[in-house]
Design an enzyme around this catalytic site. Structure first.
Site, mmCIF file in Angstrom:
data_model
loop_
_atom_site.group_PDB
_atom_site.id
_atom_site.type_symbol
_atom_site.label_atom_id
_atom_site.label_comp_id
_atom_site.label_asym_id
_atom_site.label_seq_id
_atom_site.Cartn_x
_atom_site.Cartn_y
_atom_site.Cartn_z
ATOM 1 N N GLU A 39 17.110 28.272 -3.376
ATOM 2 C CA GLU A 39 16.009 28.493 -2.436
ATOM 3 C C GLU A 39 16.100 27.624 -1.181
ATOM 4 O O GLU A 39 15.792 28.081 -0.072
ATOM 5 C CB GLU A 39 14.662 28.263 -3.128
ATOM 6 C CG GLU A 39 14.271 29.350 -4.095
ATOM 7 C CD GLU A 39 15.020 29.253 -5.412
ATOM 8 O OE1 GLU A 39 15.069 30.258 -6.134
ATOM 9 O OE2 GLU A 39 15.554 28.161 -5.723
ATOM 10 N N THR A 45 15.434 39.333 -3.223
ATOM 11 C CA THR A 45 15.139 37.991 -3.703
ATOM 12 C C THR A 45 16.283 37.389 -4.511
ATOM 13 O O THR A 45 16.219 36.230 -4.899
ATOM 14 C CB THR A 45 13.839 37.999 -4.529
ATOM 15 O OG1 THR A 45 13.354 36.674 -4.674
ATOM 16 C CG2 THR A 45 14.059 38.640 -5.895
ATOM 17 N N ARG A 98 18.723 41.733 -10.102
ATOM 18 C CA ARG A 98 20.120 41.307 -10.230
ATOM 19 C C ARG A 98 21.071 42.486 -10.405
ATOM 20 O O ARG A 98 22.058 42.613 -9.678
ATOM 21 C CB ARG A 98 20.253 40.341 -11.409
ATOM 22 C CG ARG A 98 19.363 39.118 -11.287
ATOM 23 C CD ARG A 98 19.829 38.015 -12.202
ATOM 24 N NE ARG A 98 18.821 36.979 -12.361
ATOM 25 C CZ ARG A 98 19.081 35.743 -12.761
ATOM 26 N NH1 ARG A 98 20.308 35.385 -13.039
ATOM 27 N NH2 ARG A 98 18.120 34.859 -12.897
ATOM 28 N N ASP A 103 5.824 33.711 -6.534
ATOM 29 C CA ASP A 103 6.598 33.521 -5.307
ATOM 30 C C ASP A 103 6.942 34.795 -4.538
ATOM 31 O O ASP A 103 6.547 34.993 -3.393
ATOM 32 C CB ASP A 103 7.871 32.728 -5.603
ATOM 33 C CG ASP A 103 8.697 33.301 -6.753
ATOM 34 O OD1 ASP A 103 8.261 34.272 -7.398
ATOM 35 O OD2 ASP A 103 9.795 32.766 -7.021
ATOM 36 N N GLU A 111 14.029 40.921 -13.808
ATOM 37 C CA GLU A 111 15.340 40.291 -13.628
ATOM 38 C C GLU A 111 16.455 41.334 -13.611
ATOM 39 O O GLU A 111 17.408 41.239 -12.835
ATOM 40 C CB GLU A 111 15.590 39.263 -14.744
ATOM 41 C CG GLU A 111 14.607 38.107 -14.774
ATOM 42 C CD GLU A 111 14.890 37.054 -13.709
ATOM 43 O OE1 GLU A 111 15.867 37.215 -12.965
ATOM 44 O OE2 GLU A 111 14.126 36.082 -13.632
#
Length: 702
Positions: free
Chosen positions: A573, A678, A235, A380, A231
């Site tokens: 998404e 992503t 980010r 994913d 993360e």
């Protein structure tokens, strides 16, 4: 995100959704002619309401991916920003004039705030709650998409200004109670850095300056604290790198003088990114090079997950490649590249059947844990980054295209099924391996896939142009059909609730046994090699979703939303895929679906308060409502919606950004030149060269 492996509870299998639902643990001092295909994958956050939405819960796991850092031949070295005396003086003056001492009010950005918020409220009142025309309008009348894009910008400004006034610098923000908190002592810049490139894309210059000043003066990454490797990478590292890319490639977007456009050497965003990457590199110090789930930034030391037997998420380990490869390109440090590329080799060397991977692997051995196959949480973005690595390096690394094609064929063969009554295309999951039971379960996270499939099929080119290529084949026609049908299923997940906002997880009724694509269509190219396309579109007739007021339509009997899954976390998404689908197919229907979604977000997630209207002297003391922010929902299937006091950073970084891009001109941040990570942070496509090259080959496939 902060992640404390030593305190993470080990969840039994019955509680797996709860475990997946947390990306940060609590710490006591201080997560066709051939009928097409459908997708459903589950990232599981089926949390009990008393737990997930309790006052002590931490933010949910959003995706799963890790990070890495540069060359190290001795003690870790951190580069420092060195400014000349004049430069430092100028920065201090700018900082002072833009709020360095006086806080948010000194920026002068609140003068029109009440007017904007009241206008947004009035506009919200002008539309009803029905979405019955959402999939059918637009072909016969002209739509002012620029005006709609500005409404998205307004919603972003309201969200950002609320945070800037009441929670500035905090990593987490509660827009209802108007307070926040840090994830670690001193903060991580979570919201500011994650949303920075959205500020740039929306050309919000004053706010960019305010954020940049905070990054220069207050942001540091030397906290003696564990954070989630993945993360933090997607980010924070991704946000800093994207800010560098946009400020140097699109200097007219939110231009500010200290961006050092085109100049070598000291660049604030790259300096911060390099410092962070160096610290994150410790996560890769495992025997195999697979990153540990967490890393202590101060010590640059990786820490295995306390849960899951110490295994890392597959997606966490394989979704840092875009970030570190771009950093290697910018800095010339090939070790960044080699570190993350090694991860791909170790993973691929396991030679998993049909390119489908279990969702956990051990950093110590590189072996997978259990057989759970899904494209939701913890699985994913492994697949997403296969095709995006290929595109990032201008299609010069065919190894990743080969891996993507293999995985997509595996998805079509093992995971694609159809709902029982309406033949909606579903992407299931197989918790006991490819030869175990298929579950008709789709979480919202898997709705990234239709857009990613379309992107992989055309490389980002418009479909009409891509079809002219001599390489176009029947398989590519089928892939576009799969993307379209899966997109329809994701849209149905929104239509199924009373607010028009999708739940976290949706279950679908399947035949028993489930009807698989390979069973129904043995002539499909999933069982054959590429065939020349006929040049005609394939048509698959799943049952219609409209009119919505018709409660007897078959698709309604296919959908089952469990009570613990009705929350909506402002996830991006579906709008992400709508963005890709519109840009690639050119079909306006995807814009209209997005517009209906956006209106539902405004109508049901808006935080309202009453203010005194002093604009009309004849209405002295009259109170009018205004929107002061937007928040998550604990239940999206009731009206009025049950709101949860939390604004996810990806609401600003992704959801609103993708809405804005969906309603923008196709040539604005074009797909042909850009790859989005992503977390929706745009990076450039670039050429290989020097030490930046594919340094491994695949083992022979069985």
């Amino acid at each position: 995100m902060s992640f404390q492996p030593q305190n993470v509870p080990s969840f039994p299998s019955s509680q797996r959704p709860l475990g997946d639902g947390h990306w940060r643990a609590n710490r006591t001092p201080g997560n066709s002619g051939l009928p097409g295909y459908g997708l459903s994958q589950t990232a599981s956050v089926s949390n009990q309401l008393s737990g997930f939405f309790g006052g002590s819960r931490t933010l949910p796991m959003y995706k799963d991916k890790p990070y890495f850092a540069p060359r190290r031949t001795g003690p870790r070295r951190y580069r420092k920003i060195v400014y000349s005396g004049i430069g430092l003086f100028v920065l201090v003056i700018v900082w002072y004039m833009t709020g360095g001492f006086g806080g948010w009010d000194t920026l002068g950005l609140k003068s029109s705030e009440a007017t904007r918020d009241a206008d947004l409220w009035s506009w919200m009142q002008s539309f009803g709650g029905s979405l019955s025309e959402g999939g059918k309008v637009g072909k016969t009348k002209s739509i002012d998409w620029e005006a709609r894009r500005e409404k998205v910008r307004d919603a972003f400004i309201v969200s950002w200004d609320s945070y800037a006034e009441h929670g500035w610098g905090y990593d987490e923000y509660n827009p209802i109670s108007k307070n926040g908190r840090h994830m670690v002592e001193g903060g991580m810049g979570w919201i500011i850095v994650d949303a920075l490139d959205t500020l740039m894309i929306m050309n919000l210059t004053s706010r960019v300056r305010h954020a940049r000043n905070w990054i220069h003066n207050s942001l540091h990454y030397n906290q003696d604290h564990d954070v989630n490797t993945f993360e933090t990478s997607i980010r924070m590292l991704g946000g800093l790198l994207s800010a560098h890319y946009l400020s140097t490639t699109y200097p007219d977007l939110a231009p500010i003088s200290d961006d050092d456009v085109g100049s070598p050497g000291e660049d604030l965003y790259i300096e911060k990114a390099t410092d962070l990457a160096n610290r994150l590199l410790g996560a890769f110090d495992s025997p195999t090079g697979i990153p540990y789930a967490s890393v202590n930034l101060n010590k640059s030391m990786g820490l295995p997950s306390h849960a899951d037997g110490g295994a890392s998420s597959t997606s966490e380990a394989t979704t840092v490649q875009l970030e570190f490869k771009y950093l290697a390109k910018v800095t010339g440090e090939a070790e960044y590249w080699k570190t993350v590329e090694n991860v791909m080799k170790v993973v691929d060397d396991q030679n998993m059947e049909d390119g489908l991977l279990p969702i956990y692997l051990y950093p110590e051995t590189g072996k997978f844990r259990n057989n759970n196959i899904r494209l939701g949480s913890r699985g994913d973005s492994y697949y997403e980054y296969l095709i995006k690595q290929y595109l990032q390096t201008s299609e010069q690394e065919p190894i990743y295209k080969e891996m993507w094609d293999e995985s997509l064929i595996g998805i079509r063969k093992h995971l694609i099924t159809y709902s029982k009554h309406a033949q909606l295309t579903i992407l299931g999951e197989r918790p006991d391996g490819l030869h175990g039971t298929l579950l008709g379960k789709m979480d919202h996270l898997v709705c990234f896939l239709p857009g990613t499939i379309a992107l992989g099929t055309t490389g980002g080119l418009p479909l009409s142009e891509a079809k002219k290529s001599p390489e176009w084949s029947l398989r590519r026609d089928e892939e576009i059909l799969l993307a379209k049908e899966l997109m329809k299923t994701c849209w149905a997940m929104y239509l199924a609730t009373k607010t028009g906002l999708a739940p976290e997880i949706t279950y679908f009724e399947l035949d028993s046994p489930p009807v698989m694509m390979a069973d129904m269509y043995p002539d499909s190219t999933i069982l054959k090699g590429d065939q020349k396309s006929s040049g005609e579109d394939l048509h698959f007739k799943s049952q219609p979703l409209y009119p919505l007021e018709d409660e007897t339509l078959p698709w309604r009997k296919d959908i089952d939303i469990h009570s613990q899954d009705k929350h909506n976390l402002q996830r991006p998404e579906t709008v992400e895929s709508l963005f890709y689908m519109y840009r690639i197919t050119g079909d306006e229907v995807y814009r209209h679906w997005g517009w209906e979604m956006f209106k539902s977000f405004v109508k049901h997630t808006a935080v309202l308060e009453e203010i005194v209207d002093d604009s009309d002297s004849t209405a002295e003391g009259k109170k009018v409502p205004r929107i002061t922010g937007f928040t998550s929902l604990s239940n999206a299937d009731v009206v009025p919606a049950a709101q949860k006091d939390n604004m996810e950073s990806f609401w600003l970084a992704e959801t609103l950004k993708y809405f804005y891009l969906l309603f923008s001109d196709r040539q604005f941040i074009p797909l042909e030149k850009t790859v989005f990570n992503t977390e929706a942070h745009p990076f450039p496509r670039f050429q290989l060269g020097g030490d930046l090259k594919t340094g491994w080959t695949r083992q022979p496939r069985s």
